[in-house]
Design a protein around this motif. Sequence first.
Motif, PDB file in Angstrom:
ATOM      1  N   ILE A  58      34.965  45.268  30.250  1.00 41.98           N
ATOM      2  CA  ILE A  58      36.128  46.008  30.742  1.00 41.98           C
ATOM      3  C   ILE A  58      37.359  45.178  30.406  1.00 41.98           C
ATOM      4  N   LEU A  59      38.265  45.742  29.618  1.00 39.53           N
ATOM      5  CA  LEU A  59      39.456  45.030  29.160  1.00 39.53           C
ATOM      6  C   LEU A  59      40.684  45.676  29.808  1.00 39.53           C
ATOM      7  N   VAL A  60      41.431  44.863  30.567  1.00 43.22           N
ATOM      8  CA  VAL A  60      42.507  45.372  31.410  1.00 43.22           C
ATOM      9  C   VAL A  60      43.858  44.989  30.815  1.00 43.22           C
ATOM     10  N   ALA A  61      44.733  45.973  30.660  1.00 44.34           N
ATOM     11  CA  ALA A  61      46.076  45.743  30.145  1.00 44.34           C
ATOM     12  C   ALA A  61      46.952  45.083  31.207  1.00 44.34           C
ATOM     13  N   PRO A  62      48.056  44.439  30.815  1.00 44.84           N
ATOM     14  CA  PRO A  62      48.958  43.817  31.790  1.00 44.84           C
ATOM     15  C   PRO A  62      49.458  44.816  32.821  1.00 44.84           C
ATOM     16  N   GLY A  63      49.686  44.310  34.037  1.00 46.47           N
ATOM     17  CA  GLY A  63      50.186  45.154  35.110  1.00 46.47           C
ATOM     18  C   GLY A  63      49.666  44.668  36.448  1.00 46.47           C
ATOM     19  N   THR A  64      50.076  45.366  37.495  1.00 44.64           N
ATOM     20  CA  THR A  64      49.606  45.067  38.849  1.00 44.64           C
ATOM     21  C   THR A  64      48.694  46.195  39.305  1.00 44.64           C
ATOM     22  N   TYR A  65      47.484  45.851  39.668  1.00 51.14           N
ATOM     23  CA  TYR A  65      46.477  46.813  40.099  1.00 51.14           C
ATOM     24  C   TYR A  65      46.183  46.550  41.574  1.00 51.14           C
ATOM     25  N   THR A  66      46.676  47.434  42.431  1.00 51.59           N
ATOM     26  CA  THR A  66      46.503  47.278  43.870  1.00 51.59           C
ATOM     27  C   THR A  66      45.265  48.056  44.279  1.00 51.59           C
ATOM     28  N   GLU A  67      44.173  47.348  44.360  1.00 54.92           N
ATOM     29  CA  GLU A  67      42.890  47.977  44.674  1.00 54.92           C
ATOM     30  C   GLU A  67      41.881  46.905  45.059  1.00 54.92           C
ATOM     31  N   ASN A  68      40.874  47.316  45.811  1.00 52.28           N
ATOM     32  CA  ASN A  68      39.735  46.464  46.112  1.00 52.28           C
ATOM     33  C   ASN A  68      38.594  46.856  45.181  1.00 52.28           C
ATOM     34  N   LEU A  69      38.010  45.886  44.523  1.00 52.12           N
ATOM     35  CA  LEU A  69      36.987  46.148  43.510  1.00 52.12           C
ATOM     36  C   LEU A  69      35.609  45.771  44.035  1.00 52.12           C
ATOM     37  N   THR A  70      34.635  46.608  43.733  1.00 55.63           N
ATOM     38  CA  THR A  70      33.243  46.324  44.079  1.00 55.63           C
ATOM     39  C   THR A  70      32.407  46.454  42.816  1.00 55.63           C
ATOM     40  N   ILE A  71      31.725  45.384  42.448  1.00 60.16           N
ATOM     41  CA  ILE A  71      30.862  45.378  41.272  1.00 60.16           C
ATOM     42  C   ILE A  71      29.419  45.481  41.736  1.00 60.16           C
ATOM     43  N   THR A  72      28.742  46.535  41.311  1.00 67.83           N
ATOM     44  CA  THR A  72      27.359  46.781  41.705  1.00 67.83           C
ATOM     45  C   THR A  72      26.402  46.758  40.520  1.00 67.83           C
ATOM     46  N   THR A  73      26.910  46.501  39.325  1.00 65.65           N
ATOM     47  CA  THR A  73      26.109  46.516  38.100  1.00 65.65           C
ATOM     48  C   THR A  73      26.062  45.130  37.486  1.00 65.65           C
ATOM     49  N   SER A  74      24.883  44.649  37.198  1.00 63.61           N
ATOM     50  CA  SER A  74      24.736  43.346  36.546  1.00 63.61           C
ATOM     51  C   SER A  74      25.180  43.428  35.087  1.00 63.61           C
TER      52      SER A  74
END
Length: 205
Positions: A58-74
Amino acid sequence: GPVSLSYTVSDGQGGAVSASQSYLVEANGPRTLFVGTGAGGYVTIQAAINAAHAGDTILVAPGTYTENLTITTSGLTLLSSDGRDSTFITGMQNGSALGTLVLTPGVDDVRIGALGHGFTITGIDGISPGIEAAAVYLQGNHDGLVIQGNDVVAKGDGGLSSEFGGAITDLVVDHNIFSGQSFTGTQPGGLGFGQQFVADNVPRQ
């Protein structure tokens, strides 16, 4: 990606009907999912995480991301395109969140950041002294994690935390900045670390 297929159906008596249909074709092997890059990109990081398979980046562009992230996939790799000075993940305070970025139990072989491709990850404050929270929170057991090139900012609770009794093996924590504070305001509460699980606003040890 989407593929358009055009076809003609004959009735055997000189008549024919032409039509076209679009199909979504999933390529085999690792993919790169883009966030915040305009056309074709995901709007949120979590949406890309939800769509990702083991081995994807997952490649994320510059910026502010206001979120809580949950990773469930290895087997996921989470990178920014331009590094931690221009790509910010800011946690949202709510009653159930354990962290800005949470890895659920048994999720292995995940990479968060790389040299020049990390994030500034700002944490949250836990809902009570007895429940720890963090900017990056490792739930349960994990193996083969890499956390590299990030600025992990504590904001009222921990920066990087794992659960008591969790087995964390083959962990690489490299070239990160750990900043912020594990209490709110200018003065901590309590009378030392011994009260961190029973009194409000006591710094985490």
